[in-house]
Scaffold this motif. Sequence first.
Motif, mmCIF file in Angstrom:
data_model
loop_
_atom_site.group_PDB
_atom_site.id
_atom_site.type_symbol
_atom_site.label_atom_id
_atom_site.label_comp_id
_atom_site.label_asym_id
_atom_site.label_seq_id
_atom_site.Cartn_x
_atom_site.Cartn_y
_atom_site.Cartn_z
ATOM 1 N N LEU A 83 0.826 -1.212 0.000
ATOM 2 C CA LEU A 83 0.000 0.000 0.000
ATOM 3 C C LEU A 83 0.857 1.257 0.000
ATOM 4 O O LEU A 83 1.849 1.364 0.733
ATOM 5 C CB LEU A 83 -0.914 0.012 1.223
ATOM 6 C CG LEU A 83 -1.901 -1.162 1.369
ATOM 7 C CD1 LEU A 83 -2.704 -1.001 2.660
ATOM 8 C CD2 LEU A 83 -2.834 -1.247 0.172
ATOM 9 N N SER A 84 0.452 2.227 -0.814
ATOM 10 C CA SER A 84 1.086 3.544 -0.792
ATOM 11 C C SER A 84 0.365 4.417 0.235
ATOM 12 O O SER A 84 -0.654 4.023 0.804
ATOM 13 C CB SER A 84 0.989 4.198 -2.172
ATOM 14 O OG SER A 84 -0.374 4.454 -2.494
ATOM 15 N N ASN A 87 -3.124 4.961 -0.933
ATOM 16 C CA ASN A 87 -3.940 3.763 -0.738
ATOM 17 C C ASN A 87 -4.443 3.662 0.696
ATOM 18 O O ASN A 87 -5.617 3.337 0.938
ATOM 19 C CB ASN A 87 -3.141 2.509 -1.074
ATOM 20 C CG ASN A 87 -2.793 2.396 -2.542
ATOM 21 O OD1 ASN A 87 -1.780 1.823 -2.918
ATOM 22 N ND2 ASN A 87 -3.652 2.952 -3.413
ATOM 23 N N LYS A 88 -3.557 3.934 1.642
ATOM 24 C CA LYS A 88 -3.950 3.842 3.051
ATOM 25 C C LYS A 88 -4.993 4.898 3.410
ATOM 26 O O LYS A 88 -5.934 4.622 4.153
ATOM 27 C CB LYS A 88 -2.706 3.982 3.943
ATOM 28 C CG LYS A 88 -1.782 2.770 3.859
ATOM 29 C CD LYS A 88 -0.650 2.840 4.877
ATOM 30 C CE LYS A 88 0.405 3.837 4.482
ATOM 31 N NZ LYS A 88 1.563 3.828 5.414
ATOM 32 N N PHE A 139 -5.633 -4.809 -3.198
ATOM 33 C CA PHE A 139 -6.143 -3.528 -2.717
ATOM 34 C C PHE A 139 -7.529 -3.214 -3.291
ATOM 35 O O PHE A 139 -8.419 -2.755 -2.569
ATOM 36 C CB PHE A 139 -5.150 -2.424 -3.089
ATOM 37 C CG PHE A 139 -5.665 -1.034 -2.896
ATOM 38 C CD1 PHE A 139 -5.797 -0.498 -1.632
ATOM 39 C CD2 PHE A 139 -6.013 -0.249 -3.996
ATOM 40 C CE1 PHE A 139 -6.288 0.791 -1.443
ATOM 41 C CE2 PHE A 139 -6.496 1.037 -3.817
ATOM 42 C CZ PHE A 139 -6.632 1.557 -2.550
ATOM 43 N N GLU A 140 -7.721 -3.451 -4.573
ATOM 44 C CA GLU A 140 -8.970 -3.095 -5.233
ATOM 45 C C GLU A 140 -10.175 -3.838 -4.626
ATOM 46 O O GLU A 140 -11.242 -3.250 -4.408
ATOM 47 C CB GLU A 140 -8.893 -3.382 -6.738
ATOM 48 C CG GLU A 140 -7.954 -2.487 -7.518
ATOM 49 C CD GLU A 140 -6.491 -2.856 -7.321
ATOM 50 O OE1 GLU A 140 -6.210 -3.961 -6.775
ATOM 51 O OE2 GLU A 140 -5.619 -2.055 -7.707
ATOM 52 N N VAL A 143 -10.978 -2.369 -1.144
ATOM 53 C CA VAL A 143 -11.656 -1.071 -1.258
ATOM 54 C C VAL A 143 -13.109 -1.262 -1.650
ATOM 55 O O VAL A 143 -14.013 -0.602 -1.103
ATOM 56 C CB VAL A 143 -10.937 -0.171 -2.286
ATOM 57 C CG1 VAL A 143 -11.809 1.023 -2.658
ATOM 58 C CG2 VAL A 143 -9.623 0.318 -1.725
#
Length: 333
Positions: A83-84, A87-88, A139-140, A143
Amino acid sequence: MSYNNTSNIDVSEKKKIQQRDSIVIEDVPNAKIADFETAITAAGTGKFQYLLIIGIIPVSWGSSIDTANMSMILASAECDLGLSLFNKGLLNAITYVGMVLSGFMWGYLADVKGRKKIILYGYMADGICNILAGFSQNFETLVFFKFLSGFIVSGPHATLVAYCSEFYGAKDRAKIPLLVGFSVSFGCIVNAAFAWLVIPQPWSIVFWDGAFVYNSWRIYLSICGLPMLIGAFCFCFFPESPKFLMSQDRNEDALEVFKKIYSINTGLPKDNYPIRALGDVNLNNTIERSHSSKSQNNTKSLKDGIQQMKPMFLNPNLPRILLFVTIQFCGML
């Protein structure tokens, strides 16, 4: 003889007028006709309301868990998902985005479809979303499920206070927002306890050479859905709000709910309930009830809902709302 005939006609006419101006549920002589406040007061406060408060505790944690559980996993998920910083931040905010987008819709559905349905199915769906979020491998997907969770939980969370309040008389109703609010706040402690117990554990289930990993922070996310599912199961045993039923002209069903509450609170048979008939919610004398179709009623409810929202965007309400939202926003920074 003529006097007796006239007297009989007057009595007959009075009965016809009484039947026309109210919704008589049982054909009982000298039936006591009551509005909502009279009926719920006659049902009393006792075991039923205590069981209701206990039953709502798990689901009331839902919004607190949904909005806080992302902050508990960021350190672990950052490594596993790469995660960037953006992203977080998005993971922390996406639940609130779903809540904001769905707020108006849920208010309309609760007034049309019923309080119990929104709470029961809403929390059930939210619990499932949390469990599925735990199976996210990128990640997607994470989310998406967190957005869906926020979109769903906004409705039952807002409806919960109204539902509980409608089982209390005017004397005790003011206590309900305090009790529900306390339980919602306690959900933050429950969320932290789940994280403290689960995330540090070295648990890990791996399939297909690492293509699917189910480790401790993912298990924690799935566990976060259990209180909502447990609470939804508890709600299966509670009736629809009698006030909602009366507002939908389902007075027979509402009377049965009042009788059930009375019986549970007093331990007496339902037939001992003193109310035999219900009028309108506020016992208005005469109302012309339209016999329009269900779709017409739903359309009218939607138009009425939009009409009721208009004052929010006009003076003097709009500046006050903006001020309140700004305070809330800055308070969460």
